[in-house]
Design a protein around this motif. Structure first.
Motif, PDB file in Angstrom:
ATOM      1  N   ALA A   1       0.800  -1.146   0.066  1.00 24.61           N
ATOM      2  CA  ALA A   1      -0.095   0.101  -0.022  1.00 24.61           C
ATOM      3  C   ALA A   1       0.939   1.371   0.019  1.00 24.61           C
ATOM      4  O   ALA A   1       0.665   2.295  -0.738  1.00 24.61           O
ATOM      5  CB  ALA A   1      -0.986   0.040   1.089  1.00 24.61           C
ATOM      6  N   ARG A   2       2.011   1.064   0.885  1.00 26.96           N
ATOM      7  CA  ARG A   2       2.822   2.321   0.881  1.00 26.96           C
ATOM      8  C   ARG A   2       3.498   2.639  -0.520  1.00 26.96           C
ATOM      9  O   ARG A   2       3.856   3.757  -0.902  1.00 26.96           O
ATOM     10  CB  ARG A   2       3.932   2.205   1.987  1.00 26.96           C
ATOM     11  CG  ARG A   2       3.081   2.460   3.493  1.00 26.96           C
ATOM     12  CD  ARG A   2       2.518   3.829   3.565  1.00 26.96           C
ATOM     13  NE  ARG A   2       3.567   4.886   3.556  1.00 26.96           N
ATOM     14  CZ  ARG A   2       3.691   5.799   2.561  1.00 26.96           C
ATOM     15  NH1 ARG A   2       2.407   6.091   1.890  1.00 26.96           N
ATOM     16  NH2 ARG A   2       4.542   6.637   2.567  1.00 26.96           N
ATOM     17  N   ASP A   3       3.980   1.590  -0.900  1.00 27.76           N
ATOM     18  CA  ASP A   3       4.858   1.626  -2.223  1.00 27.76           C
ATOM     19  C   ASP A   3       4.111   2.047  -3.500  1.00 27.76           C
ATOM     20  O   ASP A   3       4.481   2.635  -4.264  1.00 27.76           O
ATOM     21  CB  ASP A   3       5.425   0.284  -2.653  1.00 27.76           C
ATOM     22  CG  ASP A   3       6.250  -0.256  -2.090  1.00 27.76           C
ATOM     23  OD1 ASP A   3       7.014   0.341  -1.190  1.00 27.76           O
ATOM     24  OD2 ASP A   3       6.654  -1.528  -1.999  1.00 27.76           O
ATOM     25  N   GLU A   4       2.606   1.716  -3.404  1.00 26.89           N
ATOM     26  CA  GLU A   4       1.621   2.166  -4.410  1.00 26.89           C
ATOM     27  C   GLU A   4       1.015   3.441  -4.170  1.00 26.89           C
ATOM     28  O   GLU A   4      -0.059   3.848  -4.857  1.00 26.89           O
ATOM     29  CB  GLU A   4       0.684   0.913  -4.929  1.00 26.89           C
ATOM     30  CG  GLU A   4       1.547  -0.143  -5.140  1.00 26.89           C
ATOM     31  CD  GLU A   4       0.570  -1.528  -5.177  1.00 26.89           C
ATOM     32  OE1 GLU A   4      -0.828  -1.368  -5.021  1.00 26.89           O
ATOM     33  OE2 GLU A   4       1.079  -2.652  -5.297  1.00 26.89           O
ATOM     34  N   GLY A   5       1.140   3.961  -3.046  1.00 28.56           N
ATOM     35  CA  GLY A   5       0.687   5.412  -2.458  1.00 28.56           C
ATOM     36  C   GLY A   5      -0.908   5.104  -2.366  1.00 28.56           C
ATOM     37  O   GLY A   5      -1.725   6.037  -2.808  1.00 28.56           O
ATOM     38  N   ARG A   6      -1.090   4.442  -1.896  1.00 29.76           N
ATOM     39  CA  ARG A   6      -2.802   3.776  -1.461  1.00 29.76           C
ATOM     40  C   ARG A   6      -2.844   3.330  -0.353  1.00 29.76           C
ATOM     41  O   ARG A   6      -1.997   3.216   0.584  1.00 29.76           O
ATOM     42  CB  ARG A   6      -3.176   2.777  -2.569  1.00 29.76           C
ATOM     43  CG  ARG A   6      -2.613   1.590  -2.426  1.00 29.76           C
ATOM     44  CD  ARG A   6      -3.309   0.452  -3.263  1.00 29.76           C
ATOM     45  NE  ARG A   6      -2.536  -0.767  -3.491  1.00 29.76           N
ATOM     46  CZ  ARG A   6      -2.461  -1.786  -2.354  1.00 29.76           C
ATOM     47  NH1 ARG A   6      -3.169  -1.753  -1.343  1.00 29.76           N
ATOM     48  NH2 ARG A   6      -1.696  -2.714  -2.398  1.00 29.76           N
TER      49      ARG A   6
END
Length: 479
Positions: A161-166
């Motif tokens: 989620a953090r890697d994908e900005g969500r």
């Protein structure tokens, strides 16, 4: 010292092979290492699962001991215990260890597969090996092992989620329901999600309204999911009540890490510090705080080393890769590797089934000692060693105490540990209060010497696993 930077063909092979090798080794250890069955709690967990299957409901009162019969009991690991009982019904003890081998092997694959995205070659192999080695002491056939794959899947989704900005996908909130019914460690899930949510909220340039809405909704859905247990809202309070018990230091898994000797955990900790400090590994502040919090818990209670061994590599993988010059790579494996792995694992399971497990005398399993206790005496009140209560339950003997310290409570447990420390006067008083007719303790238990010195008790059996005493003098009338 030069470490593999992850750019050679051999590194690609390592990224493909290490996850499968890790899964195979972990599964093999659980399938064939006798130590995985050394925990006395395994017996009462299995007995609880059998009770649930036989009665079609989760117990809310003590149904096993005589000292606390009918006392309220939160069977918070009921789903794990039911799975254990189903496995035992299917294939006996071999079925139980196959179930846990699948859990351990799958967890090792999840961890190593994620590490292989960032690390390669010798670094990947070393980090994976140290992490799994630190899990070694926790490889026991107990519900806590079901926590491991859930903890990994949960943390991996937070990272994604953090890697994908969500925000995390809402479907993962349902994982919390499963987790809360398998083991009380689901509380860690909220800590991890909270840390990553705070990181998203405080990231420079972040859309804070969007982050708050997305992560807040996920947190709320997870909280609702955690309440969907037979215990409802009380299930949320239970883990915190357990961790505040004053008698926990008497229980080995709740003791602090012992640094008086070199252990695998100490080696892994020093190796991590050496590489991170020597290579200037930089961990984002909130992730570093999370890492330090879990480290503190692992130092405070050895049972939390399993959590640290799973989370620390995931938090350090990317910063370590950046410090060492590793490139992120695709970790898809060739079909031949997967087929070979599948054949190897099925062969292991088949071998376990062809060599059925029969429980004999062992640590916390006083098979011979209990067989030497006459049937009429077994039906009378017993004072037992803490680790032997689970075996007594499984054999239909109502113990004085067992591994459910949360149910027995601080006051009762404190009296027990004081009496068996030993305090001869307190031991005699406790036996008189409950009209104890016989005792069974491990040979090195301090209570054994106190009973030997008391003429009111006589040894009737002793072996390497247990010493049994019988009361030979009546208790004073009217007390």
């Amino acid at each position: 010292m030069s470490l593999d930077t992850g750019s050679s063909p051999n590194t690609f092979e390592a990224r493909a092979v290490v996850p499968l090798a890790a899964a195979f080794v972990m599964a093999a250890v659980v399938l064939f290492a006798p130590q995985v069955l050394n925990d006395g709690d395994t017996w009462w967990h299995l007995a609880t699962g059998e009770w649930i299957l036989s009665h079609g409901r989760v117990p809310d009162r003590d149904v096993f001991s005589y000292s606390m019969a009918g006392h309220p009991w939160v069977a918070h690991e009921w789903l794990s215990e039911t799975l254990m009982a189903l496995a035992a019904r299917a294939a006996g003890w071999s079925g139980v260890v196959i179930l846990f081998a699948a859990v351990a092997g799958g967890s090792a694959w999840l961890l190593a597969q994620r590490l292989a995205r960032d690390l390669g070659g010798l670094t990947l192999a070393a980090v994976t090996a140290l992490s799994l080695a630190c899990m070694g002491d926790s490889l026991l056939v107990r519900p806590h092992l079901f926590m491991l794959p859930l903890l990994l899947v949960w943390t991996l989704e937070m990272l994604a989620a953090r890697d994908e900005g969500r925000a995390p996908h809402l479907v993962f909130a349902f994982l919390m329901t499963l987790w809360a019914n398998l083991h009380g460690s689901y509380v860690f899930g909220f800590v991890i999600a909270g840390a990553f949510g705070l990181e998203a909220l405080t990231e420079p340039g972040a859309d804070r309204i969007k982050a708050l809405r997305g992560w807040g909704l996920f947190g709320l859905a997870s909280l609702v999911g955690a309440v969907v247990t037979p215990h409802g809202l009380y299930g949320l309070v239970f883990p915190f009540q357990l961790m505040t018990m004053t008698v926990l230091p008497h229980i080995q898994e709740w003791r602090a890490q012992d640094f008086s000797h070199v252990s695998t955990f100490v080696i892994a900790l020093l190796a991590t510090l050496f590489v991170c400090l020597g290579r200037g590994v930089k961990v984002p502040p909130i992730r570093l705080l999370l890492l330090l919090a879990v480290l503190f818990m692992a130092l405070q209670h050895v049972r939390h080393q399993l959590v640290l061994a799973a989370i620390a590599p995931l938090l350090l993988a990317r910063p370590l890769a950046e410090a060492l010059g590793h490139e992120r790579r695709d970790t898809r494996m060739a079909r031949a590797w997967l087929i070979g792995f599948g054949v190897a694992v099925l062969t292991l399971a088949g071998l376990r089934l062809t060599l059925p497990l029969h429980r004999i005398d062992g640590l916390n399993s006083p098979v011979t000692a209990l067989e030497h206790v006459p049937a009429d005496l077994r039906a009378q009140p017993v004072l037992n060693g803490y680790g032997l209560g689970g075996y007594l339950i499984h054999q239909g003997v109502r113990p004085f105490i067992d591994g459910r310290a949360d149910m027995y409570g601080d006051a009762f447990s404190a009296d027990y540990f004081k009496a068996t420390s030993p305090d001869p006067a307190a031991l005699e008083s406790l036996a008189r209060r409950y009209r104890v007719a016989w005792t069974i303790f491990a040979p090195d238990d301090p209570a054994v010497a106190a009973l030997d010195a008391n003429p009111a008790w006589r040894r009737i059996h002793a072996d390497r696993q247990a010493v049994v005493h019988r009361r030979v003098r009546p208790y004073p009338a009217g007390e």
